[in-house]
Design an enzyme around this catalytic site. Structure first.
Site, short mmCIF file in Angstrom:
data_model
loop_
_atom_site.label_atom_id
_atom_site.label_comp_id
_atom_site.label_asym_id
_atom_site.label_seq_id
_atom_site.Cartn_x
_atom_site.Cartn_y
_atom_site.Cartn_z
N TYR A 104 0.82 -1.21 0.00
CA TYR A 104 0.00 0.00 0.00
C TYR A 104 0.85 1.26 0.00
CZ TYR A 104 -3.97 -2.96 1.31
OH TYR A 104 -4.94 -3.90 1.34
N TYR A 168 -10.57 -7.74 7.07
CA TYR A 168 -9.38 -7.38 7.84
C TYR A 168 -8.14 -7.32 6.96
CZ TYR A 168 -5.53 -7.62 11.16
OH TYR A 168 -4.38 -7.36 11.85
N ARG A 169 -7.36 -6.26 7.12
CA ARG A 169 -6.10 -6.09 6.39
C ARG A 169 -4.99 -5.84 7.41
NH1 ARG A 169 -9.04 -7.88 3.20
NH2 ARG A 169 -9.48 -7.19 1.06
N GLU A 233 -5.91 -24.28 -4.88
CA GLU A 233 -5.03 -25.39 -5.22
C GLU A 233 -3.97 -24.83 -6.16
OE1 GLU A 233 -7.45 -28.39 -6.92
OE2 GLU A 233 -8.83 -28.49 -5.21
N GLY A 266 -10.62 -9.13 -5.61
CA GLY A 266 -11.99 -8.72 -5.93
C GLY A 266 -13.02 -9.81 -5.83
N GLY A 268 -14.00 -11.55 -3.15
CA GLY A 268 -14.87 -11.34 -2.00
C GLY A 268 -15.87 -10.23 -2.22
N ASP A 269 -15.44 -9.19 -2.94
CA ASP A 269 -16.35 -8.09 -3.25
C ASP A 269 -17.45 -8.56 -4.20
OD1 ASP A 269 -14.63 -6.46 -1.76
OD2 ASP A 269 -13.39 -6.07 -3.52
#
Length: 326
Positions: A104, A168-169, A233, A266, A268-269
């Protein structure tokens, strides 16, 4: 009528081509993204009306975010402007055994300086049905945490469904800081997205995933706790499963989805967007099915945005995996 309002930070993502290392890169691919903007874009492509709340710099980069948002059908009517910077992050895509990495460069960004008083919440939420934000935004700064908290409170008072993704990050805040923040925010929420390990880490809740989710839902008075688990995997194949548990013990599950990975960011979004789409239709089983399917599809698309139409989602849900459509 606005279906969903999201609050978060839009960022510039810079990635070396292919699987090249950052330290040897001579060029970068430029992508716009950010968790809550990603959710908004995916919903817009499904035909939902979405507004994205954020703060942007008065610069070509700020205008780039606006252009990309509008290109994908996302409204930015309530964006706040300043002379601060746009947050950046660098993404290096790895191949097994080398992990992918995110670095970041977002300190003191415009979005991190967005204050609760800069948003007219009653106007932004007028006629809206859902408010969505995440732990990423809450972690940016003390001002960001307060903005998220006030936003959730305002949305709840206006009878919107409040959706919070823990997201969480570790490079943004500590486990202890995140746990303290979550404890303050979740009482204003209707639906929380998390993973089963996160419930133990942040809330000290143990048991089977459904038992742990039920405990969290009851403790905070949540309508639904939605748990996802992603397994990979190698670096090119993955599996995603999810369940939703209510405060009164109802449990919904969906069959796992398998996918190939073109871009692991992306997903999860995209799941959140699919779930919200089903939630808008008041169908929790469909919410899980759409979320898992949209997340699987997103993994096949380079970049941050899940560019999948309603027709494509419906086709995949009904027909399953096909190699070619002629």
């Amino acid at each position: 009528m606005v279906d969903v309002v999201t609050l978060g930070e839009a960022m510039l993502r810079l990635s070396p081509p292919g699987h090249e290392r950052l330290e040897t890169a001579t060029s970068f691919n430029v992508v716009i993204g950010g968790s809550e903007l990603n959710v908004a874009v995916a919903l817009a492509h499904l035909g939902r009306s979405v507004q994205f709340l954020t703060k942007l710099p008065r610069s070509p980069l700020g205008r780039l975010v606006i252009h990309r948002s509008h290109e994908h059908g996302v409204g930015t009517d309530f964006a706040v402007w300043s002379d601060d910077r746009l947050g950046l992050y660098f993404y290096e895509a790895g191949l097994t055994p080398r992990p992918s990495q995110v670095f970041y460069d977002r300190a003191e960004s415009a979005a991190s300086r967005l204050t609760a008083t800069e948003i007219d919440w009653s106007t932004a939420f007028q006629h809206a049905r859902i408010f969505h934000t995440s732990g990423i935004t809450a972690a940016l700064s003390p001002a960001s945490f307060q903005t998220v908290k006030v936003g959730l409170q305002a949305a709840r008072e206006l009878d919107l469904l409040c959706i919070f993704d823990l997201n969480y990050r570790s490079r943004l805040w500590t486990i202890q800081a995140a746990a303290s923040a979550y404890a303050q925010l979740l009482s204003w929420c209707s639906v929380v997205f998390a993973s089963a390990p996160a419930l133990k880490t942040f809330f000290h809740i143990e048991g089977t995933p459904s038992e742990a989710a039920h405990q969290l839902a009851r403790h905070f008075g949540l309508q639904w706790v939605v748990l996802t688990e992603r397994q990979e995997e190698g670096s090119q194949h993955g599996r995603l499963e999810a369940l939703a548990v209510s405060a009164n013990g109802q449990v919904y599950q969906a069959s796992p989805r398998y996918f190939e990975i073109a871009d692991r960011l992306g997903g999860g979004d995209a799941f959140a967007a699919g779930f919200l789409d089903g939630l808008l239709d008041q169908d929790i089983q469909q919410a899980l099915e759409r979320g898992l399917t949209l997340a699987a599809l997103k993994h096949t698309i380079p970049g941050e945005f899940c560019v999948i139409t309603r027709e494509e989602l419906t086709e995949t849900l009904s027909a399953g995996v096909r190699q070619i459509v002629r």
